[in-house]
Design an enzyme around this catalytic site. Structure first.
Site, PDB file in Angstrom:
ATOM      1  N   HIS A  92       0.663  -1.061   0.034  1.00 11.99           N
ATOM      2  CA  HIS A  92       0.513  -0.386   0.363  1.00 11.99           C
ATOM      3  C   HIS A  92       0.948   1.132  -0.102  1.00 11.99           C
ATOM      4  O   HIS A  92       0.262   2.247   0.020  1.00 11.99           O
ATOM      5  CB  HIS A  92      -0.778  -0.278   1.470  1.00 11.99           C
ATOM      6  CG  HIS A  92      -2.121   1.176   1.130  1.00 11.99           C
ATOM      7  ND1 HIS A  92      -2.912   1.496   1.232  1.00 11.99           N
ATOM      8  CD2 HIS A  92      -3.156   0.165  -0.063  1.00 11.99           C
ATOM      9  CE1 HIS A  92      -4.203   2.109   0.878  1.00 11.99           C
ATOM     10  NE2 HIS A  92      -4.110   1.010   0.392  1.00 11.99           N
ATOM     11  N   ASP A 159      -7.214   4.343   9.355  1.00 13.99           N
ATOM     12  CA  ASP A 159      -8.142   4.402   9.050  1.00 13.99           C
ATOM     13  C   ASP A 159      -8.834   3.054   7.988  1.00 13.99           C
ATOM     14  O   ASP A 159      -9.950   2.717   8.251  1.00 13.99           O
ATOM     15  CB  ASP A 159      -8.456   5.325   8.196  1.00 13.99           C
ATOM     16  CG  ASP A 159      -8.415   6.797   8.980  1.00 13.99           C
ATOM     17  OD1 ASP A 159      -9.078   6.392  10.262  1.00 13.99           O
ATOM     18  OD2 ASP A 159      -8.280   7.811   7.708  1.00 13.99           O
ATOM     19  N   GLU A 270     -11.486  13.190  14.255  1.00 14.72           N
ATOM     20  CA  GLU A 270     -11.124  13.888  12.617  1.00 14.72           C
ATOM     21  C   GLU A 270     -11.800  14.841  11.734  1.00 14.72           C
ATOM     22  O   GLU A 270     -12.986  15.114  12.264  1.00 14.72           O
ATOM     23  CB  GLU A 270     -10.805  12.202  11.226  1.00 14.72           C
ATOM     24  CG  GLU A 270     -10.016  11.217  11.697  1.00 14.72           C
ATOM     25  CD  GLU A 270      -9.482  10.717  11.096  1.00 14.72           C
ATOM     26  OE1 GLU A 270     -10.055  10.421   9.722  1.00 14.72           O
ATOM     27  OE2 GLU A 270      -8.831   8.886  10.835  1.00 14.72           O
TER      28      GLU A 270
END
Length: 519
Positions: A92, A159, A270
């Site tokens: 990723h 997240d 957030e």
């Protein structure tokens, strides 16, 4: 380059050296042949960013950490021309950080994904804690599923949960819980690491502590994390998830700082920028409630930008916290746009796994396996307004596709012994608050081809260079820099320690070539 030819040369040289090697650590050719070293390099030459495509000569699929140790110990003692090695988790990364051009990529996902939860273990001085021992190649989503069986869960998250343990611990690991519990690297009790010299070391804050703190946020430069012991806490069954909208940036940040000032009541904070209709709709995919918010994005011929805070409260009845009362109390303290506070109750698992719904939405639109020129920064509170001005001067609100995250963290939740580079104002504790800014773009290649993508990358580079200058004082997170000189500047006062750790744990610079930190 003919990869098959290079692959054969690499293995021929290695086998020849094994046969003639005077070191007893290499016993016989069958030892190396037993490693699952293969030529299939397709997945190892790409990543989520889809910006760089560096093919390795070989890929190692280890069955145990000893396979990794064997490979690295051989490379560190041989006279074979230097071969670089990268550990690849879920792939990723954005700029080829886990790639190894003409080297060897270790696919960490091939390790057994052992996950063992230990509940209420008695430690020194009678302290009772719970923790999970987990393979470095396991995914956080698997840790969540297994720990919830015991009513437990890690305290700090990212997240997106389909990332490996070793991958996020090598960077930091941040999300909306970081203001309260610190990053994921602040919630580790112990690590098993294979150093660049092939040494297998169990380390902790009190045992081989220099290696422990080096690899936490160390970008894979000092060792490969094969196992981690992660602190757990009691998990709530449900979460009260709130969203509030703003039309003023100063009010937006002031309210975020009100929320993080009360960690005994708030569990997650957030925020994100609402640039256009698309960003409003895409950010609402995982929020299971109707947002009756219809902003005007163009007023008097000028773009109008909005902001959203999302915060969450754990419905932990055992602690006696009345969630509705807390929501009501904070609703009176916050200065959001009237009638634009939204609330929903959701299971703890679904809340933590919320980004998977956004992933599916992007996949359905063909926008997942596309270039992602992301830019992430830590911006001190003193520079956040200047940064947002810089950002808005250099993007087109009507064209930007993807979320822009903006939310605060607290400096005292970070251990400065770890390798992560933080803004100088945070390192020196002259600024207690810093903001995460994440520009998470998805590029549709049918609309934005290579010239367009390169233009975006150049713009991001300009934003990063300006933001990390003295005027704003930011630092890149998940950093990408074009040269060792730039990396030296990135680490600043931490560079000498970083280089000394490299010399100690990976003296031949075998590990992490994709980062480009050392020549």
């Amino acid at each position: 380059m003919d990869i098959s030819l290079l692959y054969n040369k690499v293995n021929a040289f290695i086998l020849l050296l094994i046969l003639s090697c005077p070191y007893t650590i290499i016993q016989k050719p069958i030892d190396f042949a037993s490693l699952n070293l293969i030529q299939t390099t397709n997945t190892a030459s790409t990543d989520f960013g889809r910006i760089k495509f560096n093919a390795p000569a070989s890929v190692l699929k280890p069955q145990t950490p000893k396979d990794i140790a064997f490979l690295l110990s051989f490379l560190s003692i041989s006279s074979f021309p230097q071969v670089s090695v990268s550990a690849r988790g879920a792939g990723h990364s954005i700029h080829g950080q886990a790639q190894a051009l003409d080297g060897i990529v270790i696919e960490m996902s091939s390790l057994p994904r052992d996950i063992k939860v230990n509940k209420n273990v008695k430690m020194e001085r009678g302290l009772m804690i719970s923790y999970v021992d987990v393979s470095g190649g396991a995914l956080w989503i698997d840790v969540l599923k297994e720990s919830l069986k015991f009513g437990l869960a890690p305290r700090s998250w990212t997240d997106y949960l389909y990332l490996t343990i070793g991958g996020t611990l090598s960077n930091g690991g941040i999300s909306g819980q970081t203001f309260k519990y610190g990053p994921q690297i602040a919630n580790v009790l112990q690590l098993d690491v294979v150093t660049g010299k092939g040494e297998m070391v169990t380390c902790s804050p009190t045992k081989s502590s220099e290696l422990f703190y080096a690899v936490l946020g160390g970008l894979g430069q000092f060792g490969i994390i094969t196992r981690a012991r992660i602190l757990l806490q009691d998990a709530p069954e449900k979460v009260r998830w709130q969203r509030a909208f703003y039309d003023d940036f100063d009010t937006f940040t002031e309210d975020q700082e009100i929320l993080i000032s009360m960690p005994e009541l708030i569990d997650y904070v957030e925020g994100f920028v609402v640039l256009n209709e698309h960003s409003l709709k895409s950010s609402s995919v995982a929020f299971p409630a109707n947002l009756n918010f219809n902003p005007k994005f163009v007023l008097n011929g000028r773009f109008k930008v909005y902001y959203c805070i999302e915060f969450a409260i754990h419905d932990n009845q055992a602690e006696g916290i009345k969630v509705e009362k807390v929501v009501e109390e904070f609703a009176q303290k916050l200065s959001y746009m009237q009638s634009h506070l939204y609330s929903v109750e959701i299971s703890y698992f679904d809340f933590l796994n919320r980004v998977s719904m956004e992933e599916q939405s992007l996949r359905n639109r063909g926008l997942w396996e596309v270039p992602h020129p992301w830019l992430n920064l830590f911006v001190p509170r003193s520079g956040i307004k200047k940064f947002m001005d810089l950002l808005m001067e250099n993007i087109s609100p009507n064209e930007f596709e993807g979320p822009i995250l903006v939310y605060p963290l607290l400096s005292d939740k970070w251990n400065t012994n770890a390798s992560v580079a933080l803004p100088q104002a945070i390192e020196s504790r002259t600024d207690r608050v810093m903001y995460v800014v994440g520009m998470l773009r998805s590029i549709n290649p049918t609309v934005c081809e290579s010239d367009c993508l390169n233009k975006i990358l150049r713009k991001h580079r300009y934003i990063a260079l300006t933001a990390t200058g003295p005027h704003i004082g930011a630092k890149q997170y998940l950093a990408h820099h074009p040269s060792p000189v730039d990396w030296h500047s990135h680490f600043g006062s931490k560079w000498i320690r970083f280089a000394e750790r490299k010399a100690r744990f990976d003296p031949l610079h075998i590990l992490g070539p994709g980062q480009g930190i050392f020549s």
